[in-house]
Design a protein around this motif. Structure first.
Motif, PDB file in Angstrom:
ATOM      1  N   ARG A 292       0.662  -1.248   0.052  1.00  0.00           N
ATOM      2  CA  ARG A 292      -0.022  -0.104   0.104  1.00  0.00           C
ATOM      3  C   ARG A 292       0.847   1.299   0.027  1.00  0.00           C
ATOM      4  NH1 ARG A 292      -2.948   2.123   4.838  1.00  0.00           N
ATOM      5  NH2 ARG A 292      -4.289   3.663   4.183  1.00  0.00           N
ATOM      6  N   TRP A 293       1.882   1.370   0.819  1.00  0.00           N
ATOM      7  CA  TRP A 293       2.753   2.345   0.981  1.00  0.00           C
ATOM      8  C   TRP A 293       3.451   2.677  -0.414  1.00  0.00           C
ATOM      9  CZ3 TRP A 293       1.228   5.730   3.962  1.00  0.00           C
ATOM     10  CH2 TRP A 293       0.731   5.295   5.449  1.00  0.00           C
ATOM     11  N   GLU A 294       4.087   1.390  -0.827  1.00  0.00           N
ATOM     12  CA  GLU A 294       4.955   1.352  -1.910  1.00  0.00           C
ATOM     13  C   GLU A 294       4.096   2.094  -3.378  1.00  0.00           C
ATOM     14  OE1 GLU A 294       6.716  -2.247  -2.719  1.00  0.00           O
ATOM     15  OE2 GLU A 294       8.429  -1.969  -1.079  1.00  0.00           O
ATOM     16  N   PHE A 295       2.972   1.469  -3.353  1.00  0.00           N
ATOM     17  CA  PHE A 295       2.171   2.086  -4.396  1.00  0.00           C
ATOM     18  C   PHE A 295       1.943   3.494  -4.180  1.00  0.00           C
ATOM     19  CE2 PHE A 295      -2.167   2.780  -6.394  1.00  0.00           C
ATOM     20  CZ  PHE A 295      -1.866   2.208  -7.648  1.00  0.00           C
ATOM     21  N   ALA A 296       1.639   3.989  -3.278  1.00  0.00           N
ATOM     22  CA  ALA A 296       1.264   5.424  -2.906  1.00  0.00           C
ATOM     23  C   ALA A 296       2.482   6.338  -3.134  1.00  0.00           C
ATOM     24  CB  ALA A 296       1.094   5.745  -1.278  1.00  0.00           C
ATOM     25  N   GLN A 297       3.697   5.824  -2.841  1.00  0.00           N
ATOM     26  CA  GLN A 297       4.833   6.221  -3.140  1.00  0.00           C
ATOM     27  C   GLN A 297       5.101   6.413  -4.587  1.00  0.00           C
ATOM     28  OE1 GLN A 297       8.961   5.668  -1.272  1.00  0.00           O
ATOM     29  NE2 GLN A 297       8.971   4.459  -2.866  1.00  0.00           N
ATOM     30  N   THR A 298       4.844   5.501  -5.391  1.00  0.00           N
ATOM     31  CA  THR A 298       5.019   5.428  -7.035  1.00  0.00           C
ATOM     32  C   THR A 298       4.124   6.472  -7.433  1.00  0.00           C
ATOM     33  OG1 THR A 298       5.304   3.129  -6.651  1.00  0.00           O
ATOM     34  CG2 THR A 298       4.977   4.011  -8.923  1.00  0.00           C
ATOM     35  N   MET A 299       2.871   6.484  -6.930  1.00  0.00           N
ATOM     36  CA  MET A 299       1.784   7.464  -7.428  1.00  0.00           C
ATOM     37  C   MET A 299       2.361   8.863  -7.314  1.00  0.00           C
ATOM     38  SD  MET A 299      -0.445   5.750  -8.852  1.00  0.00           S
ATOM     39  CE  MET A 299      -1.564   7.161  -9.209  1.00  0.00           C
ATOM     40  N   LEU A 300       3.083   9.106  -6.086  1.00  0.00           N
ATOM     41  CA  LEU A 300       3.513  10.579  -5.684  1.00  0.00           C
ATOM     42  C   LEU A 300       4.640  10.989  -6.681  1.00  0.00           C
ATOM     43  CD1 LEU A 300       3.835  12.768  -3.624  1.00  0.00           C
ATOM     44  CD2 LEU A 300       5.564  11.501  -2.353  1.00  0.00           C
ATOM     45  N   VAL A 301       5.621   9.761  -7.033  1.00  0.00           N
ATOM     46  CA  VAL A 301       6.689  10.452  -7.886  1.00  0.00           C
ATOM     47  C   VAL A 301       6.215  10.475  -9.262  1.00  0.00           C
ATOM     48  CG1 VAL A 301       8.807   9.445  -6.262  1.00  0.00           C
ATOM     49  CG2 VAL A 301       7.681   7.885  -7.899  1.00  0.00           C
ATOM     50  N   ILE A 302       5.331   9.607  -9.591  1.00  0.00           N
ATOM     51  CA  ILE A 302       4.850   9.951 -11.196  1.00  0.00           C
ATOM     52  C   ILE A 302       4.125  11.202 -11.263  1.00  0.00           C
ATOM     53  CG2 ILE A 302       3.135   9.024 -12.569  1.00  0.00           C
ATOM     54  CD1 ILE A 302       3.723   6.165 -11.764  1.00  0.00           C
ATOM     55  N   GLU A 314       5.188  24.870  -9.534  1.00  0.00           N
ATOM     56  CA  GLU A 314       5.199  25.176  -8.017  1.00  0.00           C
ATOM     57  C   GLU A 314       3.707  24.920  -7.523  1.00  0.00           C
ATOM     58  OE1 GLU A 314       5.877  29.287  -5.876  1.00  0.00           O
ATOM     59  OE2 GLU A 314       6.580  29.257  -8.131  1.00  0.00           O
ATOM     60  N   GLU A 315       2.725  25.083  -8.358  1.00  0.00           N
ATOM     61  CA  GLU A 315       1.399  24.651  -7.526  1.00  0.00           C
ATOM     62  C   GLU A 315       1.215  23.230  -7.251  1.00  0.00           C
ATOM     63  OE1 GLU A 315      -1.223  26.001  -6.869  1.00  0.00           O
ATOM     64  OE2 GLU A 315      -2.877  24.312  -7.028  1.00  0.00           O
ATOM     65  N   GLU A 316       1.546  22.423  -8.339  1.00  0.00           N
ATOM     66  CA  GLU A 316       1.386  20.986  -8.104  1.00  0.00           C
ATOM     67  C   GLU A 316       2.322  20.391  -7.246  1.00  0.00           C
ATOM     68  OE1 GLU A 316      -0.787  19.025  -9.709  1.00  0.00           O
ATOM     69  OE2 GLU A 316      -1.754  20.489 -11.113  1.00  0.00           O
ATOM     70  N   SER A 317       3.223  20.689  -6.895  1.00  0.00           N
ATOM     71  CA  SER A 317       4.148  19.845  -5.960  1.00  0.00           C
ATOM     72  C   SER A 317       4.361  20.520  -4.547  1.00  0.00           C
ATOM     73  CB  SER A 317       5.468  19.777  -6.516  1.00  0.00           C
ATOM     74  OG  SER A 317       6.270  21.039  -7.124  1.00  0.00           O
ATOM     75  N   LEU A 322      -0.790  18.658  -2.141  1.00  0.00           N
ATOM     76  CA  LEU A 322      -0.650  17.369  -2.578  1.00  0.00           C
ATOM     77  C   LEU A 322      -1.905  16.205  -2.467  1.00  0.00           C
ATOM     78  CD1 LEU A 322       2.938  16.183  -1.854  1.00  0.00           C
ATOM     79  CD2 LEU A 322       1.938  16.144  -4.269  1.00  0.00           C
ATOM     80  N   HIS A 323      -2.516  16.378  -1.208  1.00  0.00           N
ATOM     81  CA  HIS A 323      -3.851  15.609  -1.319  1.00  0.00           C
ATOM     82  C   HIS A 323      -4.826  15.932  -1.938  1.00  0.00           C
ATOM     83  CE1 HIS A 323      -4.613  19.153   1.537  1.00  0.00           C
ATOM     84  NE2 HIS A 323      -5.743  18.667   1.427  1.00  0.00           N
ATOM     85  N   LEU A 326      -4.033  14.500  -5.521  1.00  0.00           N
ATOM     86  CA  LEU A 326      -3.762  12.961  -5.760  1.00  0.00           C
ATOM     87  C   LEU A 326      -5.155  12.449  -5.126  1.00  0.00           C
ATOM     88  CD1 LEU A 326      -0.034  12.838  -4.815  1.00  0.00           C
ATOM     89  CD2 LEU A 326      -1.006  11.628  -6.909  1.00  0.00           C
ATOM     90  N   SER A 327      -6.329  13.294  -4.845  1.00  0.00           N
ATOM     91  CA  SER A 327      -7.306  12.917  -3.824  1.00  0.00           C
ATOM     92  C   SER A 327      -6.936  11.698  -2.828  1.00  0.00           C
ATOM     93  CB  SER A 327      -8.355  12.504  -4.893  1.00  0.00           C
ATOM     94  OG  SER A 327      -7.719  11.895  -6.262  1.00  0.00           O
ATOM     95  N   TRP A 328      -6.208  12.389  -2.018  1.00  0.00           N
ATOM     96  CA  TRP A 328      -6.076  11.547  -0.909  1.00  0.00           C
ATOM     97  C   TRP A 328      -6.497  12.256   0.395  1.00  0.00           C
ATOM     98  CZ3 TRP A 328       0.109  10.354  -2.135  1.00  0.00           C
ATOM     99  CH2 TRP A 328       0.015   9.452  -2.768  1.00  0.00           C
ATOM    100  N   ASP A 329      -6.621  11.322   1.537  1.00  0.00           N
ATOM    101  CA  ASP A 329      -7.037  11.879   2.746  1.00  0.00           C
ATOM    102  C   ASP A 329      -5.576  12.831   3.389  1.00  0.00           C
ATOM    103  OD1 ASP A 329      -8.507  11.811   5.202  1.00  0.00           O
ATOM    104  OD2 ASP A 329      -6.762  11.016   6.205  1.00  0.00           O
ATOM    105  N   PRO A 330      -5.864  13.894   3.538  1.00  0.00           N
ATOM    106  CA  PRO A 330      -4.558  14.723   4.226  1.00  0.00           C
ATOM    107  C   PRO A 330      -3.644  14.179   5.044  1.00  0.00           C
ATOM    108  CG  PRO A 330      -6.372  16.009   4.196  1.00  0.00           C
ATOM    109  CD  PRO A 330      -7.006  14.656   3.941  1.00  0.00           C
ATOM    110  N   THR A 331      -4.143  13.402   5.885  1.00  0.00           N
ATOM    111  CA  THR A 331      -3.093  12.536   6.966  1.00  0.00           C
ATOM    112  C   THR A 331      -2.280  11.341   6.257  1.00  0.00           C
ATOM    113  OG1 THR A 331      -5.154  11.251   7.666  1.00  0.00           O
ATOM    114  CG2 THR A 331      -4.330  13.041   9.233  1.00  0.00           C
ATOM    115  N   PHE A 332      -3.289  10.892   5.167  1.00  0.00           N
ATOM    116  CA  PHE A 332      -2.459   9.786   4.691  1.00  0.00           C
ATOM    117  C   PHE A 332      -1.773  10.519   3.624  1.00  0.00           C
ATOM    118  CE2 PHE A 332      -2.324   7.149   0.824  1.00  0.00           C
ATOM    119  CZ  PHE A 332      -1.920   5.914   1.326  1.00  0.00           C
ATOM    120  N   ALA A 333      -1.507  11.652   3.001  1.00  0.00           N
ATOM    121  CA  ALA A 333      -0.852  12.349   2.309  1.00  0.00           C
ATOM    122  C   ALA A 333       0.343  12.528   3.027  1.00  0.00           C
ATOM    123  CB  ALA A 333      -1.415  13.646   1.572  1.00  0.00           C
TER     124      ALA A 333
END
Lengths: 369, 312
Positions: A292-302, A314-317, A322-323, A326-333
């Motif tokens: 789960r973490w590895e997949f999320a990390q891959t999504m992040l770097v992509i 500047e806005e995107e990164s 970020l959350h 990537l439509s993530w929960d803020p704490t998860f992000a």
């Protein structure tokens, strides 16, 4: 330790190993319940032979009972071959019928014979050392040790002699048939072996618990290895461990030895079910969490790579946004960012996340795949 | 006068037992239909053996021999055993048959340990293991008949309520899941119904033979029809038939236990159905083959003779 205690444990170990070895093939061939069927269906064979010989350990009785066991297999296959009854139902029809005949025979003639129903169904290991083998007045030890030892030797011989044939017929029956081996012959050889083993073991552990000895250790070993040879050895070891620890459990609480061995079989199976490397529940849960973490990390770097060097970067990164992207929960992000930082895939530059060389190549690799 | 009284009382007992066996046969036949169609015929065997530790623990905890408490314990243990089987199959590569074999034998072994523990405490009124294994149909009372009737009736009504869901689960589990039904919940529901049927039957026919009561009537019914509703109805009828005829046969002579006789009667019904059933049966199959062969021969003869006639 008393000699009787030692002998009981020895008989238990030999019985457990003798049951575990053919059990490996039953478990792999999905025929475990055939052992349940055979162990019940031999009852009429035992009763009829007992009427003739009046002894529970005569060779004739073992032969007659083993014959009934093979007959059960034949019945089940004949029923299956009509295509009117599925394999499981064929087993479920055959053995209760034969077992019923056995029970009716016993109660009809109960007055004439001294056949203890409990002894047949439940066995009593504690009494096994009482029945001694004496030749010319010399006491050579308990009879059941010799019986089970002989069956174990038979089993070992069969498996060593036909190791590759059994392996091939187990994992690819049609290839075995094409190459000219006779899977049917191997099947019946194995079934005869199982019948003889069950008949030999019922004296010690009874007909219901013999299934625990046959199915338990091989299924436990199946969770630990992928190689047939290792599975055979592991099954024998696990069977022995169950037998000895079961004996001491029974000794401690003064309860049925066979029942305690079955209980240990359940406990050891449960332990391996939870803790086996790779296949245990804990290993599976940990793997899922890591993925789960590895997949999320891959999504992040992509995500970072997609916008790298572009005006909106500047806005995107920005870490704070970020959350949303990537439509993530803020704490998860937040946790994912920390995970990626720890793995040196990204660097934090003030409010921005920047890819490292490692993170960039990871993202490219993921995209190529 | 005295003998007449005894005769009357005997007949009354026999009638109670027969009614109980018939009800039991109906319930287990109808519910067994699902087990047989899902190729889980031997689940009943596993549940009934796995019930033993539940009975022993219920007795150890409450010290009571009230049937309701023991039955509740049996049901819980049987149910837990089935859940264990289901999760082992779902989470590991161990196949259904091995999971079944392990739960069946080790739960029973644990029950045996508890049983010897109870025996050792010297409680004279312990639940007999023989009774658990072979049942004692003769001890069925009017009260038990009511229990079997009510609980079994409820179980069968539940299958009517969830008729289409269960039908879908039995014949196309993947489709049922894709339509949004929780197959696991349905699976557990069906298993719970089976547990009820089995626990009801333990007293009459015992653990070892209870599996046959689930399998045999359903297999016999399967030979006569391709429809689930008809199969369930027939299986219930065959179960009742086996129950009544087994009771009567076993009462006709001394020392013939009822449970095994009921099982043998059910087996006879299966044998008859496999041989004689319309459309499916062996005899029917043989007749169809011969008819086909005759028809083919007539056609072939016709084919070969025609050109000759044309030449004439």
């Amino acid at each position: 330790m008393l000699q009787a205690q030692l002998e009981i444990q020895l008989i238990a170990i030999v019985t457990a190993v003798a049951c575990a070895l053919p059990g490996v093939y039953l478990v792999l061939r999905r025929m475990t319940l055939m052992s349940d069927a055979i162990s019940h269906a031999i009852l009429p064979g035992i009763v009829l032979a007992f009427f003739l010989t009046e002894s529970l350990s005569s060779p004739l009785l073992i032969l007659a009972a083993a014959g009934t066991g093979v007959l059960t297999v034949v019945f089940v296959e004949l029923l299956q071959r009509t295509k009117l009854v599925k394999a499981d139902a064929a087993i479920g029809l055959t053995f209760p019928a034969l077992f019923s005949i056995g029970v009716i025979l016993i109660s009809r003639f109960a007055g004439n014979v001294h056949l203890d129903m409990d002894a047949v169904l439940l066995g009593e290991l504690a009494y096994a050392p009482l029945n001694r083998l004496t030749v010319f007045g010399y006491n050579l030890g308990p009879v059941s040790l010799y019986v089970m030892g002989g069956i174990l030797m038979l089993s070992l011989g069969f498996i060593l002699l036909f190791y590759k044939e059994l392996k091939l017929a187990t994992f690819d029956a049609s290839l075995a048939a094409t190459l000219g081996f006779a899977p049917v012959l191997i099947h019946y050889g194995l079934m005869t072996l199982v019948s003889v083993t069950i008949v030999g073991a019922f004296d010690a552990v009874g007909s219901i618990l013999v299934v625990a000895l046959i199915a338990g250790p091989p299924a436990t070993a199946y969770l630990m290895t992928d190689r047939l040879s290792r599975m055979l050895i592991l099954s024998a070891v696990i069977g022995s461990v169950n037998a000895v620890s079961g004996y001491w459990l029974a000794h401690l609480f003064d309860v049925s030895i066979a029942g305690a061995i079955a209980t240990m079989t359940l406990l050891v199976f449960g332990l391996i079910f939870l803790c086996a490397p790779n296949r245990g529940l804990i290993a599976i849960a940990r793997r899922h969490a890591r993925q789960r973490w590895e997949f999320a990390q891959t999504m992040l770097v992509i995500h970072l790579l997609n916008h790298e060097g572009l005006p909106e970067a500047e806005e995107e990164s920005a870490i704070a946004n970020l959350h949303e992207h990537l439509s993530w929960d803020p704490t998860f992000a937040h946790q994912v960012v920390r995970y990626a930082l720890n793995n040196r895939c990204v660097l934090q530059e003030e409010t921005q996340l920047v890819l490292t060389e490692q993170g960039r190549s990871m993202a490219r690799q993921a995209l190529v795949q | 006068m005295e003998t007449l009284n005894i005769l009357n009382r005997l007949d009354y007992t026999l009638m109670i037992v027969a009614v109980g066996a018939a009800l039991l046969g109906t319930v287990s036949g109808a519910l067994g239909t699902y087990a047989v169609l899902r190729r889980q015929s031997l689940l009943g065997d596993a549940i009934s053996h796995a019930a033993l530790p539940g009975i022993a623990i219920a007795f150890l905890l409450t010290g009571s021999k009230a049937p309701l408490i023991l039955v509740l314990g049996a049901a819980i243990a049987g149910w837990l055993g089935t859940l264990l089987i289901m999760s082992v199959v779902r989470l590991t590569r161990i196949k259904y048959d091995s999971a079944l074999g392990i739960v069946l034998s080790t739960f029973f072994g644990f029950g045996l340990v508890l049983h010897t523990l109870i025996q050792r405490t010297g409680n004279a009124n312990q639940a007999g293991l023989d009774t658990f294994l072979f049942g004692q149909a003769a001890t069925i009372l009017a009260r038990d008949v009511w229990t079997i009737g009510i609980l079994g009736g409820v179980a069968i009504i539940v299958t009517f309520v969830f008729w289409k869901e269960l039908k879908l689960l039995v014949f196309d589990e993947g489709f049922a899941a894709s339509l949004g039904f929780s197959t696991r919940a349905l699976d557990i529901l069906l298993t719970s119904l089976l547990v009820i049927a089995i626990v009801l039957g333990l007293q009459a026919v015992g653990a070892v033979l209870m599996s046959a009561m689930l399998v045999a009537p359903a297999v016999a019914a399967r030979q006569w029809t391709n429809r689930l509703s008809v199969m369930m109805l027939l299986a219930g009828g065959f179960g009742a038939l086996a129950g009544v005829s087994g009771t009567i046969v076993s009462s006709s002579a001394a020392r013939i236990p009822t449970g095994p006789t009921i099982v043998l009667c059910a087996t006879v019904v299966v044998g008859f159905s496999i041989v004689f059933a319309a459309n499916h049966g062996l005899l029917w199959d043989r007749m169809r083959q011969q008819r086909n062969r005759r028809n083919l021969k007539v056609e072939m003869d016709g084919l070969f003779k025609q050109p000759q006639q044309g030449n004439d």
